[in-house]
Design a protein around this motif. Sequence first.
Motif, PDB file in Angstrom:
ATOM      1  N   TYR A 189       0.819  -1.222   0.000  1.00 45.34           N
ATOM      2  CA  TYR A 189       0.000   0.000   0.000  1.00 45.34           C
ATOM      3  C   TYR A 189       0.848   1.265   0.000  1.00 45.34           C
ATOM      4  O   TYR A 189       0.363   2.342  -0.363  1.00 45.34           O
ATOM      5  CB  TYR A 189      -0.960  -0.001   1.185  1.00 45.34           C
ATOM      6  N   TRP A 190       2.129   1.168   0.404  1.00 47.89           N
ATOM      7  CA  TRP A 190       3.009   2.330   0.349  1.00 47.89           C
ATOM      8  C   TRP A 190       3.093   2.871  -1.075  1.00 47.89           C
ATOM      9  O   TRP A 190       3.201   4.084  -1.280  1.00 47.89           O
ATOM     10  CB  TRP A 190       4.417   1.973   0.814  1.00 47.89           C
ATOM     11  N   ASP A 191       3.061   1.974  -2.039  1.00 46.57           N
ATOM     12  CA  ASP A 191       3.171   2.379  -3.443  1.00 46.57           C
ATOM     13  C   ASP A 191       2.018   3.302  -3.825  1.00 46.57           C
ATOM     14  O   ASP A 191       2.232   4.353  -4.444  1.00 46.57           O
ATOM     15  CB  ASP A 191       3.178   1.133  -4.336  1.00 46.57           C
ATOM     16  N   PHE A 192       0.795   2.932  -3.459  1.00 47.20           N
ATOM     17  CA  PHE A 192      -0.365   3.758  -3.770  1.00 47.20           C
ATOM     18  C   PHE A 192      -0.347   5.069  -2.991  1.00 47.20           C
ATOM     19  O   PHE A 192      -0.526   6.153  -3.556  1.00 47.20           O
ATOM     20  CB  PHE A 192      -1.654   2.993  -3.480  1.00 47.20           C
ATOM     21  N   LEU A 193      -0.111   5.004  -1.685  1.00 46.08           N
ATOM     22  CA  LEU A 193      -0.193   6.213  -0.863  1.00 46.08           C
ATOM     23  C   LEU A 193       0.898   7.220  -1.204  1.00 46.08           C
ATOM     24  O   LEU A 193       0.726   8.415  -0.959  1.00 46.08           O
ATOM     25  CB  LEU A 193      -0.133   5.850   0.619  1.00 46.08           C
ATOM     26  N   SER A 194       1.993   6.769  -1.767  1.00 46.95           N
ATOM     27  CA  SER A 194       3.053   7.698  -2.151  1.00 46.95           C
ATOM     28  C   SER A 194       2.903   8.197  -3.589  1.00 46.95           C
ATOM     29  O   SER A 194       3.726   8.983  -4.059  1.00 46.95           O
ATOM     30  CB  SER A 194       4.429   7.051  -1.966  1.00 46.95           C
ATOM     31  N   SER A 195       1.841   7.792  -4.272  1.00 46.30           N
ATOM     32  CA  SER A 195       1.617   8.234  -5.657  1.00 46.30           C
ATOM     33  C   SER A 195       0.910   9.585  -5.682  1.00 46.30           C
ATOM     34  O   SER A 195       0.208   9.965  -4.743  1.00 46.30           O
ATOM     35  CB  SER A 195       0.774   7.204  -6.408  1.00 46.30           C
ATOM     36  N   ASP A 196       1.075  10.317  -6.769  1.00 47.09           N
ATOM     37  CA  ASP A 196       0.437  11.631  -6.911  1.00 47.09           C
ATOM     38  C   ASP A 196      -1.080  11.512  -7.041  1.00 47.09           C
ATOM     39  O   ASP A 196      -1.804  12.454  -6.712  1.00 47.09           O
ATOM     40  CB  ASP A 196       1.009  12.367  -8.126  1.00 47.09           C
ATOM     41  N   ARG A 197      -1.579  10.389  -7.501  1.00 44.11           N
ATOM     42  CA  ARG A 197      -3.017  10.224  -7.702  1.00 44.11           C
ATOM     43  C   ARG A 197      -3.763   9.909  -6.409  1.00 44.11           C
ATOM     44  O   ARG A 197      -4.991  10.024  -6.334  1.00 44.11           O
ATOM     45  CB  ARG A 197      -3.288   9.109  -8.719  1.00 44.11           C
ATOM     46  N   ALA A 198      -3.026   9.512  -5.372  1.00 42.46           N
ATOM     47  CA  ALA A 198      -3.676   9.010  -4.165  1.00 42.46           C
ATOM     48  C   ALA A 198      -4.555  10.056  -3.493  1.00 42.46           C
ATOM     49  O   ALA A 198      -5.646   9.732  -3.021  1.00 42.46           O
ATOM     50  CB  ALA A 198      -2.632   8.494  -3.182  1.00 42.46           C
ATOM     51  N   ASN A 199      -4.106  11.305  -3.425  1.00 39.01           N
ATOM     52  CA  ASN A 199      -4.864  12.323  -2.697  1.00 39.01           C
ATOM     53  C   ASN A 199      -6.288  12.433  -3.204  1.00 39.01           C
ATOM     54  O   ASN A 199      -7.248  12.381  -2.419  1.00 39.01           O
ATOM     55  CB  ASN A 199      -4.160  13.680  -2.798  1.00 39.01           C
ATOM     56  N   GLN A 200      -6.469  12.555  -4.497  1.00 39.30           N
ATOM     57  CA  GLN A 200      -7.815  12.739  -5.033  1.00 39.30           C
ATOM     58  C   GLN A 200      -8.653  11.470  -4.901  1.00 39.30           C
ATOM     59  O   GLN A 200      -9.852  11.541  -4.603  1.00 39.30           O
ATOM     60  CB  GLN A 200      -7.757  13.164  -6.506  1.00 39.30           C
ATOM     61  N   ILE A 201      -8.044  10.325  -5.119  1.00 40.23           N
ATOM     62  CA  ILE A 201      -8.787   9.066  -4.975  1.00 40.23           C
ATOM     63  C   ILE A 201      -9.276   8.902  -3.540  1.00 40.23           C
ATOM     64  O   ILE A 201     -10.429   8.518  -3.295  1.00 40.23           O
ATOM     65  CB  ILE A 201      -7.909   7.876  -5.405  1.00 40.23           C
ATOM     66  N   LEU A 202      -8.423   9.200  -2.576  1.00 42.76           N
ATOM     67  CA  LEU A 202      -8.820   9.105  -1.170  1.00 42.76           C
ATOM     68  C   LEU A 202      -9.948  10.083  -0.850  1.00 42.76           C
ATOM     69  O   LEU A 202     -10.910   9.740  -0.159  1.00 42.76           O
ATOM     70  CB  LEU A 202      -7.616   9.370  -0.270  1.00 42.76           C
ATOM     71  N   LEU A 203      -9.843  11.302  -1.359  1.00 47.48           N
ATOM     72  CA  LEU A 203     -10.894  12.294  -1.106  1.00 47.48           C
ATOM     73  C   LEU A 203     -12.208  11.892  -1.763  1.00 47.48           C
ATOM     74  O   LEU A 203     -13.290  12.166  -1.218  1.00 47.48           O
ATOM     75  CB  LEU A 203     -10.446  13.668  -1.618  1.00 47.48           C
ATOM     76  N   ASP A 204     -12.126  11.234  -2.911  1.00 46.96           N
ATOM     77  CA  ASP A 204     -13.346  10.808  -3.614  1.00 46.96           C
ATOM     78  C   ASP A 204     -14.023   9.619  -2.920  1.00 46.96           C
ATOM     79  O   ASP A 204     -15.200   9.352  -3.169  1.00 46.96           O
ATOM     80  CB  ASP A 204     -13.001  10.410  -5.055  1.00 46.96           C
TER      81      ASP A 204
END
Length: 357
Positions: A189-204
């Motif tokens: 999961y570190w791979d996803f959380l450190s990606s630039d796309r993670a912030n918006q996906i998490l907020l959505d």
Amino acid sequence: MIFPLLPLVFFTLTVKAFSLSTSPVDTPPFNSLLFKDLNVTRGLNYHYYAVPANSGKPTLLFLHGYPSSRYDWRHQVSFFQDRGYGLIVPDMLGYGGTAKPLDPQFYASSLISKDIVDILDAEGTNQAVLIGHDWGAKIASRLANYFPERFHSFAFLSVGYLPPTFFSTPYTQLNALTKAVLGYENFGYWDFLSSDRANQILLDHLESFFDLAFTKDTVKVITDWSPLGAMEAFLANDTRIPTGDYITPEELAIQIEFFRQSGFAAANNWYKVLTTSIEADDNKGISEESAIIQKPVFLGAALRDYVAVAPTFIQSALAFTNNTLTIHEYDSSHWIMLEVRDQFNSDLLQWIEGLAL
């Protein structure tokens, strides 16, 4: 219960009225008059809760992890401030009322450790008892390495002591090793959380994410949190699952609204330092001698935490502690301070009272 039961729509409208410095987590048992802001030496603002100690009582410093805030410690704040202990409970860098730099270089552990010492200096606290959970335990580890003289003792919760060498293995190799041992990539999961796309996906998909973070069925961590790609797939489907009984709907709504306001772009830098060389490079200056903790250590190990696997941290504590070591194993998920709070508070109090302070 933090709030009386209210319709969720009304609750959401209400908490949106808070600013980040008076965020939804400024609720009882936190006294709104006891919050402070400090510009630390490197010019970043830290927002924290500070309770002065009664005569003869030590000050306890609580450091939270991810995805969290000082609100994680609500049950401990209530318990210990009623008993006259001093408390310092900051929002860590990237969270709440504390600064949120977007450059991951700001999140090097040596820098954050100095920030925490700046808070101790501002509060006139020469020595504190340090309690860290999750990535708060990582900073507790580095404070034990860099500034041992500023602490009476160290308590690690869920995540135990992390020696500097833990992060010397490159992230991809570490994942491969955990898959070989456990059968799944423990840190995928570190791979996803450190990606630039993670912030918006998490907020959505905030509700879905926090369902998973506080899942009642802790085995879900093995299937839907840890492995490479699993968390992102879980969120993409907007999956909903029951949360643990240790967090009320009102508390969960506070947690969700807190991140709806602040987002994850800054907080996710705690993972970017791990999937790059920042953390490993930052730890290179710690000597082998400094890696051994010479003060008393408390380890609270969660037996149903399938990311922070208890035996790993028990072994680490045994190997790197050169003083008294107290280990408590809890039938708990990752969230010991919430799920078994009464037992943990009692054990922590007994340990603190037994220290030669």
